[in-house]
Write an enzyme that holds these catalytic residues in place. Structure first.
Site, PDB file in Angstrom:
ATOM      1  N   GLU A 209     -40.119  87.617 -45.630  1.00 10.53           N
ATOM      2  CA  GLU A 209     -39.802  87.176 -46.984  1.00 10.53           C
ATOM      3  C   GLU A 209     -41.008  86.528 -47.642  1.00 10.53           C
ATOM      4  O   GLU A 209     -41.833  85.898 -46.967  1.00 10.53           O
ATOM      5  CB  GLU A 209     -38.650  86.159 -46.965  1.00 10.53           C
ATOM      6  CG  GLU A 209     -37.336  86.714 -46.475  1.00 10.53           C
ATOM      7  CD  GLU A 209     -36.219  85.690 -46.516  1.00 10.53           C
ATOM      8  OE1 GLU A 209     -35.067  86.064 -46.257  1.00 10.53           O
ATOM      9  OE2 GLU A 209     -36.497  84.509 -46.808  1.00 10.53           O
ATOM     10  N   LYS A 211     -43.104  83.761 -49.422  1.00  9.79           N
ATOM     11  CA  LYS A 211     -43.081  82.298 -49.394  1.00  9.79           C
ATOM     12  C   LYS A 211     -43.672  81.794 -50.701  1.00  9.79           C
ATOM     13  O   LYS A 211     -44.855  81.978 -50.973  1.00  9.79           O
ATOM     14  CB  LYS A 211     -43.889  81.763 -48.206  1.00  9.79           C
ATOM     15  CG  LYS A 211     -43.757  80.254 -48.030  1.00  9.79           C
ATOM     16  CD  LYS A 211     -44.531  79.760 -46.808  1.00  9.79           C
ATOM     17  CE  LYS A 211     -44.227  78.299 -46.516  1.00  9.79           C
ATOM     18  NZ  LYS A 211     -44.433  77.411 -47.670  1.00  9.79           N
ATOM     19  N   ARG A 216     -38.636  73.360 -53.075  1.00 12.04           N
ATOM     20  CA  ARG A 216     -37.457  73.826 -52.349  1.00 12.04           C
ATOM     21  C   ARG A 216     -36.236  73.047 -52.830  1.00 12.04           C
ATOM     22  O   ARG A 216     -36.284  71.814 -52.979  1.00 12.04           O
ATOM     23  CB  ARG A 216     -37.639  73.632 -50.847  1.00 12.04           C
ATOM     24  CG  ARG A 216     -36.498  74.271 -50.039  1.00 12.04           C
ATOM     25  CD  ARG A 216     -36.847  74.386 -48.598  1.00 12.04           C
ATOM     26  NE  ARG A 216     -35.772  74.982 -47.824  1.00 12.04           N
ATOM     27  CZ  ARG A 216     -35.824  75.181 -46.514  1.00 12.04           C
ATOM     28  NH1 ARG A 216     -36.923  74.825 -45.844  1.00 12.04           N
ATOM     29  NH2 ARG A 216     -34.815  75.723 -45.867  1.00 12.04           N
ATOM     30  N   ARG A 231     -35.871  69.017 -50.608  1.00 14.94           N
ATOM     31  CA  ARG A 231     -35.901  69.168 -49.150  1.00 14.94           C
ATOM     32  C   ARG A 231     -35.755  67.816 -48.449  1.00 14.94           C
ATOM     33  O   ARG A 231     -35.396  67.765 -47.269  1.00 14.94           O
ATOM     34  CB  ARG A 231     -37.183  69.863 -48.701  1.00 14.94           C
ATOM     35  CG  ARG A 231     -38.453  69.100 -48.984  1.00 14.94           C
ATOM     36  CD  ARG A 231     -39.669  69.896 -48.519  1.00 14.94           C
ATOM     37  NE  ARG A 231     -39.661  70.091 -47.095  1.00 14.94           N
ATOM     38  CZ  ARG A 231     -40.234  71.111 -46.462  1.00 14.94           C
ATOM     39  NH1 ARG A 231     -40.840  72.045 -47.156  1.00 14.94           N
ATOM     40  NH2 ARG A 231     -40.206  71.211 -45.159  1.00 14.94           N
ATOM     41  N   GLU A 271     -35.673  78.138 -53.925  1.00  8.91           N
ATOM     42  CA  GLU A 271     -36.861  77.512 -54.530  1.00  8.91           C
ATOM     43  C   GLU A 271     -36.739  77.609 -56.043  1.00  8.91           C
ATOM     44  O   GLU A 271     -36.112  78.529 -56.574  1.00  8.91           O
ATOM     45  CB  GLU A 271     -38.135  78.252 -54.112  1.00  8.91           C
ATOM     46  CG  GLU A 271     -38.452  78.192 -52.642  1.00  8.91           C
ATOM     47  CD  GLU A 271     -39.569  77.224 -52.318  1.00  8.91           C
ATOM     48  OE1 GLU A 271     -40.263  76.768 -53.249  1.00  8.91           O
ATOM     49  OE2 GLU A 271     -39.753  76.924 -51.125  1.00  8.91           O
ATOM     50  N   PHE A 313     -32.753  82.209 -50.995  1.00  9.52           N
ATOM     51  CA  PHE A 313     -33.011  83.015 -49.800  1.00  9.52           C
ATOM     52  C   PHE A 313     -31.983  82.811 -48.707  1.00  9.52           C
ATOM     53  O   PHE A 313     -32.039  83.476 -47.675  1.00  9.52           O
ATOM     54  CB  PHE A 313     -34.418  82.751 -49.244  1.00  9.52           C
ATOM     55  CG  PHE A 313     -34.758  81.303 -49.037  1.00  9.52           C
ATOM     56  CD1 PHE A 313     -34.248  80.597 -47.950  1.00  9.52           C
ATOM     57  CD2 PHE A 313     -35.596  80.651 -49.908  1.00  9.52           C
ATOM     58  CE1 PHE A 313     -34.562  79.269 -47.753  1.00  9.52           C
ATOM     59  CE2 PHE A 313     -35.936  79.321 -49.720  1.00  9.52           C
ATOM     60  CZ  PHE A 313     -35.416  78.620 -48.635  1.00  9.52           C
ATOM     61  N   ARG A 391     -37.297  72.554 -36.853  1.00  4.66           N
ATOM     62  CA  ARG A 391     -38.411  73.462 -37.059  1.00  4.66           C
ATOM     63  C   ARG A 391     -38.349  74.480 -35.928  1.00  4.66           C
ATOM     64  O   ARG A 391     -39.059  74.401 -34.926  1.00  4.66           O
ATOM     65  CB  ARG A 391     -39.734  72.683 -37.049  1.00  4.66           C
ATOM     66  CG  ARG A 391     -40.879  73.428 -37.669  1.00  4.66           C
ATOM     67  CD  ARG A 391     -42.112  72.567 -37.769  1.00  4.66           C
ATOM     68  NE  ARG A 391     -42.003  71.486 -38.717  1.00  4.66           N
ATOM     69  CZ  ARG A 391     -42.180  71.625 -40.038  1.00  4.66           C
ATOM     70  NH1 ARG A 391     -42.463  72.817 -40.547  1.00  4.66           N
ATOM     71  NH2 ARG A 391     -42.054  70.590 -40.843  1.00  4.66           N
ATOM     72  N   LYS A 397     -43.838  80.714 -40.487  1.00  4.26           N
ATOM     73  CA  LYS A 397     -44.551  80.884 -41.749  1.00  4.26           C
ATOM     74  C   LYS A 397     -45.964  81.378 -41.465  1.00  4.26           C
ATOM     75  O   LYS A 397     -46.618  80.937 -40.524  1.00  4.26           O
ATOM     76  CB  LYS A 397     -44.584  79.572 -42.542  1.00  4.26           C
ATOM     77  CG  LYS A 397     -45.162  78.389 -41.806  1.00  4.26           C
ATOM     78  CD  LYS A 397     -45.012  77.113 -42.620  1.00  4.26           C
ATOM     79  CE  LYS A 397     -45.489  75.897 -41.821  1.00  4.26           C
ATOM     80  NZ  LYS A 397     -45.274  74.631 -42.549  1.00  4.26           N
TER      81      LYS A 397
END
Length: 540
Positions: A209, A211, A216, A231, A271, A313, A391, A397
């Site tokens: 996807e 970024k 966010r 976030r 986002e 997303f 995470r 990423k």
């Protein structure tokens, strides 16, 4: 609870290498904490303030060196109240009044407490993965399973809120935490990979996807009511009080996009980003200024507010159904059913990562994302659940790492564990006339060995031989003198960073985002450092 207990535990956690030792120290602290103190304690240990900002900077802190109190009398609650009073000060004479109140607080603190407060207020308090450790420590203190606490935190939106309830009511309260529309969920985070190929090898069947370099947001819709969270779970937009004039209602586009959906209730992850007329992203600062996370407006008043474009997303909840445990592929199918294509981030599904044709398609997709001005890509496992607040290795990423060779113009004496060492570096780029313009500061990326080496090296480069008060980590800290060591611009350091943004704080009008030290370049003279113009050219 006494504040010194928090300060001593922080020192113990920072000084312990073993995860088990850190967890034991935190469990001991939570076991003696009052339930209402727990959210404040967790916030402090993570290096944050409940008040977010209190209007006190390095200069104010550096002038408050004084004899510590002989006996610990401060409580967690009294410190929080004192910081709240400092944050509330405004108007004429506010600087002096904040200084007075801060001086009173420091005078009542023991040496250990002063050290902790200084690091907390200066942003130097770094414990390392504290939230994850705190979950384990809290579970041990309450006799709960860490996974049960982790899920409660995920759904409760706040480790502090879960800690308060768990310590007050026991393990059985954990089952009461469920996803609720209107209560933010901690966002799932991503680890890093160096390349698309590495990410494909680690994740397996996945979606690649785009970024975006935006803000966010987590969007909660309940009928006609829409609430938007960042976030960090701070509420912004329609449901929140204004952070500055004009900020309230600044997310009208997000509200409109949420109300366009043919649903009654939904929780979406996405986002918001500002795009130019050509469809390319505007600088991050402009998006942040429009959303209200920066204190100054960046849009042209005559032209009206900068338009924002919301995209999504992930879908976490829809019309009574919680989707967190579903595989990412199934969650995206639900997202596609609910959200129109122009409101979804672009993506490419790679079902056979070993197939060279699909790998090449993934590389080409990532290149196209960069060509269109975005940050990079996220590679997400198709079978992964939504691990809120974690995470996880199922989201990776991939974005290019920028590096610059810059010159050290000055350094600041460290505090706490870095006392007696030159830590925070002032970084400069070369101007056309051969002088150097400051771009910002960083203390990140420095190992203990690098701190020792740069302290010795920079003290030898100090202008007029003046190295200030490094013997005790800052001397008398009477303003900037004695705290900042200005050096001859000779030492070149290689710095990695995520991007360049405009700045009114630094003389060249630009600064680096998330700068961290990679290595020193003693092989390179300052005359070969990167130029201010080359840095400005990196502005999107």
């Amino acid at each position: 609870m006494l504040f010194v207990d928090v300060a001593e535990t922080s020192r113990e956690v920072a000084g312990s290498a073993a995860r088990s030792a850190k967890t034991v120290a935190l469990a001991r602290l939570f076991a003696k904490a009052d339930p209402d103190d727990a959210p404040i304690v967790i916030t402090y240990l993570a290096g944050r303030l409940p008040q977010r900002r209190i209007g006190v900077g390095w200069r104010a802190l550096s002038s408050l060196r004084q004899a510590p109190a002989p006996v610990a009398t401060l409580t967690v609650r009294s410190v929080d109240e004192a910081l709240g009073r400092i944050a509330a000060v405004s108007g004429k004479g506010s600087t002096a009044e904040r200084q007075r109140l801060l001086g009173e607080l420091m005078a009542a603190a023991t040496g250990t407490e002063q050290d902790f407060l200084f690091r907390l207020l200066s942003g130097e308090l770094r414990q390392g993965a504290l939230d994850a450790l705190a979950v384990e420590g809290l579970a041990a203190a309450a006799g709960a399973e860490p996974e049960e606490v982790r899920r409660a935190v995920m759904l409760g939106g706040s480790l502090g809120a879960v800690a308060r309830e768990l310590l007050a009511h026991g393990v059985e309260v954990l089952g009461a935490f469920r996803l609720q529309v209107g209560r933010p969920v901690q966002p799932m985070l991503a680890q890093s990979a160096k390349s698309v190929d590495e990410a494909l090898d680690r994740v397996g069947p996945c979606a690649v996807e785009e970024k975006l370099d935006g803000i966010r947001v987590q969007v909660h819709r309940d009928g006609e009511r829409v609430r938007v969270y960042t976030r960090t779970l701070a509420e912004i937009g329609m449901g929140a009080p204004p952070r500055r004039p004009g900020a309230w209602g600044s997310l009208a586009e997000v509200r409109a996009a949420a109300l366009e959906l043919d649903v009654r209730q939904a929780v979406l992850d996405g986002e918001v980003i500002a795009l130019g007329p050509d469809g390319r992203p505007r600088p991050f600062q402009e998006t942040a200024g429009r959303v209200g996370t920066l204190p100054r407006p960046l849009a042209d008043e005559a032209a009206g507010p900068l338009p924002l474009f919301p995209v999504f997303f992930d879908l976490l909840y829809v019309d009574g159904r919680e989707l967190l445990g579903l595989p990412a592929g199934e969650r995206h199918a639900e997202l596609a059913r609910v959200v129109p294509e122009h409101r979804r981030v672009r993506r490419l599904v790679v079902r056979e990562p070993a197939d060279e044709g699909q790998r090449e398609a993934a590389r080409a997709f990532a290149d196209d994302v960069l060509d269109r001005g975005h940050e990079g890509v996220l590679v997400k496992g198709l079978d992964s659940a939504y691990g809120a607040g974690r995470r996880g290795a199922s989201w990776l990423k991939v974005k290019p790492v920028h590096t610059l060779d810059l010159v050290v113009l000055a350094a600041e004496w460290g505090h706490g564990r870095r006392a007696g060492k030159l830590s925070n570096l002032h970084l400069g780029a070369r101007r056309a006339d051969g002088t150097f313009g400051m771009l910002g500061k960083t203390f990140k990326g420095l190992t203990d060995a690098m701190l020792d080496w740069q302290t010795e090296r920079l003290t030898g480069l100090a202008l007029d031989g003046d190295v200030g008060g490094g013997d005790d980590g800052g001397g008398d800290r009477g303003g900037e003198e004695g705290w900042v060591v200005r050096v001859r611009p000779e030492l070149v350091v290689e710095v990695a960073f995520d991007g360049v943004q405009r700045s009114t704080r630094y003389p060249e009008g630009v600064t680096l985002r998330f700068a961290r030290v990679l290595r020193y370049r003693e092989d390179k003279p300052a005359a070969e450092a990167d130029t201010v113009e080359s840095v400005r050219a990196l502005l999107r």
